[in-house]
Design a protein around this motif. Structure first.
Motif, PDB file in Angstrom:
ATOM      1  N   GLY A 103       0.772  -1.226   0.000  1.00 20.85           N
ATOM      2  CA  GLY A 103       0.000   0.000   0.000  1.00 20.85           C
ATOM      3  C   GLY A 103       0.805   1.278   0.000  1.00 20.85           C
ATOM      4  N   CYS A 104       2.016   1.237  -0.558  1.00 16.69           N
ATOM      5  CA  CYS A 104       2.825   2.451  -0.694  1.00 16.69           C
ATOM      6  C   CYS A 104       2.505   3.144  -2.011  1.00 16.69           C
ATOM      7  CB  CYS A 104       4.322   2.116  -0.699  1.00 16.69           C
ATOM      8  SG  CYS A 104       4.931   1.297   0.781  1.00 16.69           S
ATOM      9  N   ALA A 105       2.499   4.465  -2.009  1.00 17.55           N
ATOM     10  CA  ALA A 105       2.502   5.211  -3.262  1.00 17.55           C
ATOM     11  C   ALA A 105       3.897   5.070  -3.875  1.00 17.55           C
ATOM     12  CB  ALA A 105       2.185   6.673  -3.008  1.00 17.55           C
ATOM     13  N   ALA A 121      -0.032   3.419 -12.646  1.00 14.17           N
ATOM     14  CA  ALA A 121      -0.176   3.231 -11.203  1.00 14.17           C
ATOM     15  C   ALA A 121       1.002   3.779 -10.405  1.00 14.17           C
ATOM     16  CB  ALA A 121      -0.363   1.754 -10.879  1.00 14.17           C
ATOM     17  N   ALA A 122       1.891   4.543 -11.048  1.00  8.24           N
ATOM     18  CA  ALA A 122       3.051   5.105 -10.362  1.00  8.24           C
ATOM     19  C   ALA A 122       3.333   6.495 -10.912  1.00  8.24           C
ATOM     20  CB  ALA A 122       4.275   4.206 -10.547  1.00  8.24           C
ATOM     21  N   ARG A 148      -2.882   8.804  -1.284  1.00  2.90           N
ATOM     22  CA  ARG A 148      -3.697   7.615  -0.997  1.00  2.90           C
ATOM     23  C   ARG A 148      -4.247   7.005  -2.289  1.00  2.90           C
ATOM     24  NH1 ARG A 148      -4.959  10.542   3.822  1.00  2.90           N
ATOM     25  NH2 ARG A 148      -6.560  11.764   2.776  1.00  2.90           N
ATOM     26  N   ALA A 149      -4.641   7.847  -3.230  1.00  2.80           N
ATOM     27  CA  ALA A 149      -5.152   7.331  -4.503  1.00  2.80           C
ATOM     28  C   ALA A 149      -4.055   6.578  -5.252  1.00  2.80           C
ATOM     29  CB  ALA A 149      -5.685   8.485  -5.354  1.00  2.80           C
ATOM     30  N   ARG A 150      -2.850   7.132  -5.232  1.00  6.40           N
ATOM     31  CA  ARG A 150      -1.721   6.460  -5.882  1.00  6.40           C
ATOM     32  C   ARG A 150      -1.408   5.127  -5.209  1.00  6.40           C
ATOM     33  NH1 ARG A 150      -0.118   7.873 -11.001  1.00  6.40           N
ATOM     34  NH2 ARG A 150      -0.141  10.128 -11.242  1.00  6.40           N
ATOM     35  N   ALA A 151      -1.498   5.104  -3.903  1.00  6.02           N
ATOM     36  CA  ALA A 151      -1.256   3.856  -3.174  1.00  6.02           C
ATOM     37  C   ALA A 151      -2.292   2.799  -3.548  1.00  6.02           C
ATOM     38  CB  ALA A 151      -1.275   4.121  -1.672  1.00  6.02           C
TER      39      ALA A 151
END
Length: 204
Positions: A103-105, A121-122, A148-151
């Motif tokens: 769950g890391c960005a 996604a990154a 959070r959205a990126r994660a």
């Protein structure tokens, strides 16, 4: 999630480009923590591997964690809000996959292999562009909703690369190759016996 940026890998390996994080760390509002082997196989230590203590990190705001075991590394991934791998070269990026599953960005080097794996996604930065790396990290640090959205995007993408789907894809690829290998050759045969030679034509 806690307010720090994590990276992992061989600190001495120029392909991992930890030096780029060391260059921007002093200007970041969050600390950067670096997990990995600092000693080169030749015996030298990297410039970013100084021991921490009362005097603080060797590079301001950059904190070497040393080599972590599997459980310690999983704990670091679980705590970190952002994982950064500004790689110059990376064939796949297992550490980024573990970070995504945790769950890391993700902030990654803008190279074809990582774009192929992670799609949209990154956040990508040119490996040699320290300004772009700093801006990307500061942007995610300052915008919690985007972070959070990126994660969430990274987690959804990472779940595509777990073992069961990959194993099924390999089995499908092998079956396809086996089918091709067992199929009769297409097109004219090279065997002389199968060639209709007109009367009066000499064979060479």
């Amino acid at each position: 999630k806690e307010p720090f940026v994590l990276t992992a890998g061989r600190l001495w390996d120029e392909a991992k480009n930890v030096a780029a994080l060391a260059a921007v760390a002093p200007g970041l509002p969050w600390p950067v923590r670096v997990a990995g082997e600092a000693r080169h196989p030749g015996g030298t230590m990297t410039a970013t591997s100084g021991a921490t203590g009362d005097a603080g990190p060797a590079t301001p705001n950059l904190y070497p964690l040393g080599r972590l075991d599997e459980a310690e590394m999983a704990h670091a991934f679980a705590r970190a809000a952002i994982y950064c791998l500004p790689a110059r070269y990376e064939p796949f990026g297992l550490s980024a996959l573990e970070a995504g599953l945790s769950g890391c960005a993700l902030v990654l080097g803008d190279i074809p292999s990582l774009r192929e794996v992670w799609g949209d996604a990154a956040v990508y930065v040119p490996p040699a562009d320290h300004g772009a790396l700093r801006d990307a990290l500061v942007g995610l640090i300052g915008r919690p909703d985007e972070r959070r959205a990126r994660a969430e995007q990274a987690l959804a993408r990472a779940r595509r690369y777990v073992s069961a789907p990959m194993a099924a894809a390999y089995v499908g690829a092998y079956k396809g190759l086996r089918t091709k290998a067992s199929a009769p050759p297409a097109g004219p045969q090279a065997d002389d016996a199968a060639i209709d030679v007109p009367a009066g034509t000499a064979r060479s």
